[in-house]
Design an enzyme around this catalytic site. Structure first.
Site, short mmCIF file in Angstrom:
data_model
loop_
_atom_site.label_atom_id
_atom_site.label_comp_id
_atom_site.label_asym_id
_atom_site.label_seq_id
_atom_site.Cartn_x
_atom_site.Cartn_y
_atom_site.Cartn_z
CB ALA A 65 -0.76 -0.13 1.27
N GLY A 108 0.80 -5.18 0.78
CA GLY A 108 -0.49 -5.22 -0.04
C GLY A 108 -0.22 -5.90 -1.24
CD GLU A 111 -2.14 -7.95 3.00
OE1 GLU A 111 -2.03 -6.69 2.59
OE2 GLU A 111 -2.50 -8.10 4.12
CD GLU A 131 2.04 -5.66 5.53
OE1 GLU A 131 2.84 -6.56 5.68
OE2 GLU A 131 1.12 -5.60 4.85
N1 DAK Z 1 4.51 3.23 -0.65
C1 DAK Z 1 4.87 4.60 -1.01
N2 DAK Z 1 6.06 4.62 -1.74
C2 DAK Z 1 6.87 3.49 -1.92
C3 DAK Z 1 6.61 2.13 -1.38
C4 DAK Z 1 5.37 2.01 -0.75
N3 DAK Z 1 4.94 0.92 -0.20
N4 DAK Z 1 7.58 1.30 -1.71
C5 DAK Z 1 8.74 2.16 -2.52
N5 DAK Z 1 8.21 3.47 -2.53
C6 DAK Z 1 8.68 4.41 -3.33
C7 DAK Z 1 10.15 4.77 -2.32
O1 DAK Z 1 9.59 5.87 -1.59
C8 DAK Z 1 11.00 5.63 -3.44
O2 DAK Z 1 10.31 6.83 -3.80
P1 DAK Z 1 11.25 7.97 -3.96
O3 DAK Z 1 11.99 8.18 -2.58
O4 DAK Z 1 12.27 7.77 -5.21
O5 DAK Z 1 10.27 9.25 -4.25
C9 DAK Z 1 10.60 4.44 -4.70
O6 DAK Z 1 9.39 3.98 -4.34
C10 DAK Z 1 11.65 3.64 -4.92
O7 DAK Z 1 11.93 2.91 -3.86
P2 DAK Z 1 13.19 3.02 -2.97
O8 DAK Z 1 14.22 3.90 -3.37
O9 DAK Z 1 12.97 2.52 -1.68
O10 DAK Z 1 13.77 1.41 -3.65
P3 DAK Z 1 14.91 0.56 -3.09
O11 DAK Z 1 15.21 -0.46 -4.24
O12 DAK Z 1 16.14 1.15 -2.33
O13 DAK Z 1 13.97 -0.50 -2.07
C11 DAK Z 1 11.99 -1.78 -1.05
C12 DAK Z 1 13.08 -1.17 -2.31
C13 DAK Z 1 10.76 -2.42 -1.90
C14 DAK Z 1 12.96 -2.60 -0.32
C15 DAK Z 1 11.49 -0.51 -0.51
O14 DAK Z 1 11.19 0.72 -1.30
C16 DAK Z 1 10.62 -0.49 0.64
O15 DAK Z 1 10.92 -1.00 1.68
N6 DAK Z 1 9.44 -0.29 0.37
C17 DAK Z 1 8.26 -0.26 1.23
C18 DAK Z 1 7.84 -1.79 1.28
C19 DAK Z 1 6.82 -1.91 2.41
O16 DAK Z 1 7.06 -1.53 3.70
N7 DAK Z 1 5.72 -2.24 2.16
C20 DAK Z 1 4.67 -2.46 2.88
C21 DAK Z 1 3.47 -1.17 2.96
S1 DAK Z 1 2.29 -1.26 3.99
C22 DAK Z 1 -5.25 -1.80 3.39
C23 DAK Z 1 -4.93 -2.78 2.50
C24 DAK Z 1 -3.45 -3.22 2.42
C25 DAK Z 1 -2.70 -2.65 3.31
C26 DAK Z 1 -3.03 -1.55 4.04
C27 DAK Z 1 -4.29 -1.23 4.17
N8 DAK Z 1 -6.68 -1.58 3.42
C28 DAK Z 1 -7.67 -2.33 2.69
C29 DAK Z 1 -7.13 -0.44 4.22
C30 DAK Z 1 -1.13 -2.80 3.05
C31 DAK Z 1 -0.30 -2.17 3.83
C32 DAK Z 1 1.14 -2.14 3.21
O17 DAK Z 1 1.35 -2.84 2.13
#
Ligand code: DAK
Length: 257
Positions: A65, A108, A111, A131
């Site tokens: 997400a 997400g 998921e 998460e």
């Molecule tokens: N959200 C927003 N931006 C994201 C992102 C994300 N999940 N993942 C990556 N980006 C963005 C980064 O911020 C970066 O943007 P800039 O800084 O260039 O503006 C760009 O994508 C490239 O990412 P990185 O520079 O970080 O790239 P790396 O290769 O260094 O790292 C990475 C890749 C995938 C390891 C890293 O980006 C990362 O850890 N990303 C976050 C992964 C994460 O934590 N995902 C879980 C998010 S929470 C719901 C349903 C579902 C959910 C919630 C509610 N409802 C129905 C209400 C689900 C929740 C989640 O998924």
């Protein structure tokens, strides 16, 4: 830029949906989830489409997400937005969904892949529910579907640490059907979708529903559900056609009735 690209008829009976926010690794913001759900609901009504492939790009299926979008939300914002109903709508689709995953399938994104009926992974795919590292837990089925797919101990380990696991691990543990070279993951998913699209549609639909019930019902109830669908298929023209074509040694012509 369009957050979702749609290619209908890319193969006979197949639609391809590409998540298209490469600048944020296809983070699933609300606009993208809304468009994805609306498109899937339209394709569900489209008789020309029998199977749907969802993909991202080589680097990311979806990295979760959109953290930037939800970072300042309150619990009440979340409750009022009720995004979960969209995920429930995807869950209820009767048509077959195949996830073609390369690169990151996180949070997400993982998921969403698990919400699909089949996952084909490229050798570069990385799965995870990270998460916990941002102070929350999976919210769209991760704690339930990952357990059912890879078992309690492994799911617990990966959900509690947020670590990623590889395509090869995902295949060994039964989360994905198979791992293919990165240049082939989409092609393999499309081929599979085309093959499923060439099967009798009502049988495909009832087979999908029956398999999904294995997640939710006791064995006894599941067997009962399967049996009723089996009987029901003898009311279709396609069952008569399929069995007649077998005996006449020819290819069946499905009517979807
Ligand atoms: N959200 C927003 N931006 C994201 C992102 C994300 N999940 N993942 C990556 N980006 C963005 C980064 O911020 C970066 O943007 P800039 O800084 O260039 O503006 C760009 O994508 C490239 O990412 P990185 O520079 O970080 O790239 P790396 O290769 O260094 O790292 C990475 C890749 C995938 C390891 C890293 O980006 C990362 O850890 N990303 C976050 C992964 C994460 O934590 N995902 C879980 C998010 S929470 C719901 C349903 C579902 C959910 C919630 C509610 N409802 C129905 C209400 C689900 C929740 C989640 O998924």
């Amino acid at each position: 830029m369009q957050p979702l690209l749609i290619e209908k008829g890319i193969r006979p009976g197949v639609a391809l949906l590409r998540l298209n926010r490469p600048e944020s690794l296809n983070a699933l913001n609300r606009a993208l989830v809304a468009e994805l759900t609306e498109t899937l609901l339209q394709l569900e009504k489209d008789d020309e489409v029998k199977a749907i492939v969802i993909t991202g790009n080589e680097r990311a299926f979806a990295a979760g997400a959109d953290i930037k979008e939800m970072a300042n939300d309150s619990a009440i914002d979340m409750l009022l937005l009720d995004q979960f109903q969209r995920w429930d709508q995807i869950k209820r689709l009767k048509k077959v969904l195949i996830a073609a995953v390369s690169g990151y399938a996180l949070g997400g994104g993982c998921e969403l892949a698990m919400l699909c009926d089949i996952i084909i992974a490229s050798e570069t795919a990385q799965f995870g529910q990270p998460e916990i590292k941002i102070g929350v837990i999976p919210g769209a089925g991760g704690t339930q579907r990952l357990v059912r797919a890879i078992g309690k101990s492994r799911a617990m380990e990966y959900i509690l640490t947020g670590r990623f696991f590889s395509a090869q691990q995902a295949a060994a543990w039964g989360l994905v059907s198979r791992v293919v070279p990165v240049e082939l993951y989409l092609e393999e998913a499309l081929k599979l979708a085309e093959e499923i699209a060439s099967m009798p549609p009502i049988a495909v639909q009832l087979a999908k529903q029956s398999v999904l019930k294995a997640y939710e019902l006791s064995l006894e109830e599941g067997l009962h559900f399967e049996r009723r669908n089996f009987y029901l298929l003898f009311a279709t023209e396609d069952q008569k056609e399929g069995m007649r074509a077998f005996m006449e040694k020819r290819t069946p012509q499905w009517k979807g009735r």
